[in-house]
Design a protein around this motif. Structure first.
Motif, PDB file in Angstrom:
ATOM      1  N   GLN A  60      23.988  -5.482  10.892  1.00  0.00           N
ATOM      2  CA  GLN A  60      24.496  -5.811  12.224  1.00  0.00           C
ATOM      3  C   GLN A  60      23.380  -6.074  13.222  1.00  0.00           C
ATOM      4  O   GLN A  60      23.626  -6.634  14.299  1.00  0.00           O
ATOM      5  N   ALA A  61      22.160  -5.648  12.867  1.00  0.00           N
ATOM      6  CA  ALA A  61      21.035  -5.780  13.799  1.00  0.00           C
ATOM      7  C   ALA A  61      20.682  -7.247  14.016  1.00  0.00           C
ATOM      8  O   ALA A  61      20.724  -8.065  13.097  1.00  0.00           O
ATOM      9  N   LYS A  62      20.301  -7.566  15.252  1.00  0.00           N
ATOM     10  CA  LYS A  62      19.908  -8.933  15.610  1.00  0.00           C
ATOM     11  C   LYS A  62      18.416  -9.050  15.876  1.00  0.00           C
ATOM     12  O   LYS A  62      17.829 -10.119  15.711  1.00  0.00           O
ATOM     13  N   GLU A  63      17.823  -7.949  16.286  1.00  0.00           N
ATOM     14  CA  GLU A  63      16.398  -7.947  16.598  1.00  0.00           C
ATOM     15  C   GLU A  63      15.602  -7.301  15.470  1.00  0.00           C
ATOM     16  O   GLU A  63      16.106  -6.431  14.754  1.00  0.00           O
ATOM     17  N   LEU A  64      14.344  -7.717  15.345  1.00  0.00           N
ATOM     18  CA  LEU A  64      13.486  -7.174  14.305  1.00  0.00           C
ATOM     19  C   LEU A  64      13.303  -5.664  14.454  1.00  0.00           C
ATOM     20  O   LEU A  64      13.338  -4.923  13.460  1.00  0.00           O
ATOM     21  N   SER A  65      13.136  -5.196  15.683  1.00  0.00           N
ATOM     22  CA  SER A  65      12.935  -3.763  15.912  1.00  0.00           C
ATOM     23  C   SER A  65      14.153  -2.957  15.486  1.00  0.00           C
ATOM     24  O   SER A  65      14.023  -1.843  14.955  1.00  0.00           O
ATOM     25  N   HIS A 107      18.222 -11.377   7.915  1.00  0.00           N
ATOM     26  CA  HIS A 107      17.809 -10.100   7.348  1.00  0.00           C
ATOM     27  C   HIS A 107      16.286  -9.975   7.417  1.00  0.00           C
ATOM     28  O   HIS A 107      15.569 -10.956   7.588  1.00  0.00           O
ATOM     29  N   ILE A 108      15.853  -8.755   7.280  1.00  0.00           N
ATOM     30  CA  ILE A 108      14.427  -8.473   7.412  1.00  0.00           C
ATOM     31  C   ILE A 108      13.710  -8.700   6.077  1.00  0.00           C
ATOM     32  O   ILE A 108      14.234  -8.390   5.010  1.00  0.00           O
ATOM     33  N   ILE A 109      12.533  -9.297   6.161  1.00  0.00           N
ATOM     34  CA  ILE A 109      11.655  -9.466   5.007  1.00  0.00           C
ATOM     35  C   ILE A 109      10.460  -8.541   5.205  1.00  0.00           C
ATOM     36  O   ILE A 109       9.765  -8.615   6.226  1.00  0.00           O
ATOM     37  N   LEU A 110      10.235  -7.678   4.227  1.00  0.00           N
ATOM     38  CA  LEU A 110       9.178  -6.678   4.331  1.00  0.00           C
ATOM     39  C   LEU A 110       8.121  -6.933   3.274  1.00  0.00           C
ATOM     40  O   LEU A 110       8.427  -6.964   2.077  1.00  0.00           O
ATOM     41  N   SER A 111       6.897  -7.122   3.694  1.00  0.00           N
ATOM     42  CA  SER A 111       5.787  -7.256   2.757  1.00  0.00           C
ATOM     43  C   SER A 111       5.295  -5.863   2.392  1.00  0.00           C
ATOM     44  O   SER A 111       5.055  -5.029   3.270  1.00  0.00           O
ATOM     45  N   LYS A 112       5.154  -5.619   1.108  1.00  0.00           N
ATOM     46  CA  LYS A 112       4.890  -4.267   0.632  1.00  0.00           C
ATOM     47  C   LYS A 112       3.404  -3.941   0.592  1.00  0.00           C
ATOM     48  O   LYS A 112       2.574  -4.789   0.287  1.00  0.00           O
ATOM     49  N   GLY A 113       3.125  -2.661   0.886  1.00  0.00           N
ATOM     50  CA  GLY A 113       1.771  -2.141   0.778  1.00  0.00           C
ATOM     51  C   GLY A 113       1.651  -1.224  -0.421  1.00  0.00           C
ATOM     52  O   GLY A 113       2.583  -1.048  -1.206  1.00  0.00           O
ATOM     53  N   ILE A 114       0.518  -0.580  -0.571  1.00  0.00           N
ATOM     54  CA  ILE A 114       0.258   0.272  -1.720  1.00  0.00           C
ATOM     55  C   ILE A 114       1.213   1.465  -1.780  1.00  0.00           C
ATOM     56  O   ILE A 114       1.614   1.903  -2.858  1.00  0.00           O
ATOM     57  N   GLY A 115       1.619   1.994  -0.627  1.00  0.00           N
ATOM     58  CA  GLY A 115       2.539   3.122  -0.594  1.00  0.00           C
ATOM     59  C   GLY A 115       3.876   2.783  -1.226  1.00  0.00           C
ATOM     60  O   GLY A 115       4.480   3.619  -1.917  1.00  0.00           O
ATOM     61  N   TYR A 116       4.342   1.541  -0.998  1.00  0.00           N
ATOM     62  CA  TYR A 116       5.613   1.111  -1.578  1.00  0.00           C
ATOM     63  C   TYR A 116       5.553   1.133  -3.096  1.00  0.00           C
ATOM     64  O   TYR A 116       6.481   1.629  -3.751  1.00  0.00           O
ATOM     65  N   TYR A 117       4.473   0.614  -3.653  1.00  0.00           N
ATOM     66  CA  TYR A 117       4.355   0.553  -5.118  1.00  0.00           C
ATOM     67  C   TYR A 117       4.176   1.943  -5.725  1.00  0.00           C
ATOM     68  O   TYR A 117       4.677   2.202  -6.827  1.00  0.00           O
ATOM     69  N   LEU A 118       3.492   2.834  -5.026  1.00  0.00           N
ATOM     70  CA  LEU A 118       3.383   4.216  -5.493  1.00  0.00           C
ATOM     71  C   LEU A 118       4.766   4.871  -5.523  1.00  0.00           C
ATOM     72  O   LEU A 118       5.111   5.584  -6.481  1.00  0.00           O
TER      73      LEU A 118
END
Length: 330
Positions: free
Chosen positions: A54-59, A133-144
């Motif tokens: 339902q969110a419209k803004e990135l935040s 929808h939001i697109i999130l680029s993953k960092g090392i924490g995500y893969y751990l």
């Protein structure tokens, strides 16, 4: 399409709340409390995705994602604890503490993700697919976190599968439903990460299905029935051997004590199919000797509404009796 997805997840939230209410109304026990916390985490995860779509803004989208991880970080851990307790598996408390601390650390990095790039490195809105929808680029924490998650799901599956192989028919149904409840969110997450759903996160839908299966398991199969679990535990850990067969003499269950006796009699007398040998006797009570011990077998029918559903054999160590007693067949 957006309206369909939205209302589907609203119904899912109702299902999640119903599952939480049903679990919370069961007889109080440690397993009930653990499953109730897991159900609460599942509800949080479902609600967060409703907020996200339902969110419209990135935040707003980022905030919804952060809220969802409050449930996601602990739901699988709690399911493992439940499976461990339910299946009476010995597990080092240090492992549980480590996983809880690790997931709490990951949750903190997600809640503060705007101030560093450890878990997510970039955020943007995509207008492709069914809805923005939001697109999130993953960092090392995500893969751990993913590595630990897949290790946990593998351990969860190993607990359940190993227990299914030595359980009776009803218990196998409980365990199979519990297995599906644990792995469905991960399966849906893998489909989402593969790009199968065109930006639609299928993980909450997997969690909804898990809630449905848990509800069915609790209501129809007595997953949290304390007395039923107590009976199963008594039989499982009994020093007496227990064998259960159906009406066609197919083995449905044998406890550990019976398995040990079966190994002994196979080694000494070459009887490979212990269950068939036991239930092939015309007597309902007889004795046999193995490794200088005398065992007594008592066979009883399993009746349900005056209909024979099978037989159960109890095998008692009666080594203290007179070994010249009549009736010893081996």
């Amino acid at each position: 399409m957006y309206e369909f997805i939205f209302f589907l997840h609203v119904i899912g939230a109702v299902v999640g709340f119903a599952n939480l209410a049903i679990v919370s109304q069961q007889k109080s026990s440690e397993n009930q409390k653990v499953l109730m916390m897991a159900s609460f985490c599942a509800l949080i995860s479902i609600l967060s995705y409703i907020f996200e779509i339902q969110a419209k803004e990135l935040s707003e989208m980022i905030l919804a994602v952060q809220f969802g991880y409050i449930g996601k970080c602990y739901m699988l851990v709690l399911m493992i604890i439940f499976a461990r307790n339910y299946c009476k598996i010995n597990m080092s408390p240090a492992i549980i503490r480590f996983v809880f601390l690790f997931n709490t650390f990951i949750l903190l990095t997600i809640l503060t993700c705007r101030y560093h790039s450890f878990y997510y490195t970039k955020y943007e809105i995509s207008y492709d697919g069914y809805f923005p929808h939001i697109i999130l680029s993953k960092g090392i924490g995500y893969y751990l976190y993913m590595i630990v998650t897949f290790l946990m799901i593998a351990y969860f599956c190993s607990i359940i599968v190993s227990e299914i192989s030595r359980s009776d028919e009803i218990e196998q149904k409980r365990l199979f439903l519990l297995l599906l409840s644990g792995i469905l969110p991960t399966v849906m997450m893998v489909l989402y990460l593969s790009g199968f759903a065109d930006g639609l996160d299928l993980t909450p839908f997997g969690i909804i299905l898990s809630c449905i299966l848990l509800t069915v398991n609790v209501i129809n199969y007595g997953l949290l029935d304390t007395m039923d679990m107590a009976k199963n535990s008594i039989i499982k850990h009994s020093p007496e051997g227990v064998l259960v067969v159906d009406i066609n003499q197919n083995l449905l269950y044998s406890n550990k004590s019976a398995d040990i006796i079966a190994e002994k009699i196979n080694s000494e007398h070459g009887i490979t199919d212990f269950s068939s040998w036991i239930f092939s006797k015309s007597e309902n009570r007889f004795f046999f000797d193995v490794e200088n011990k005398t065992y007594e077998v008592r066979i009883y029918p399993l009746m349900e509404q005056d209909k024979n559903k099978g037989n159960i054999a109890w095998i008692f160590d009666q080594s203290f009796i007179d070994r010249d007693k009549e009736g010893i067949i081996l």
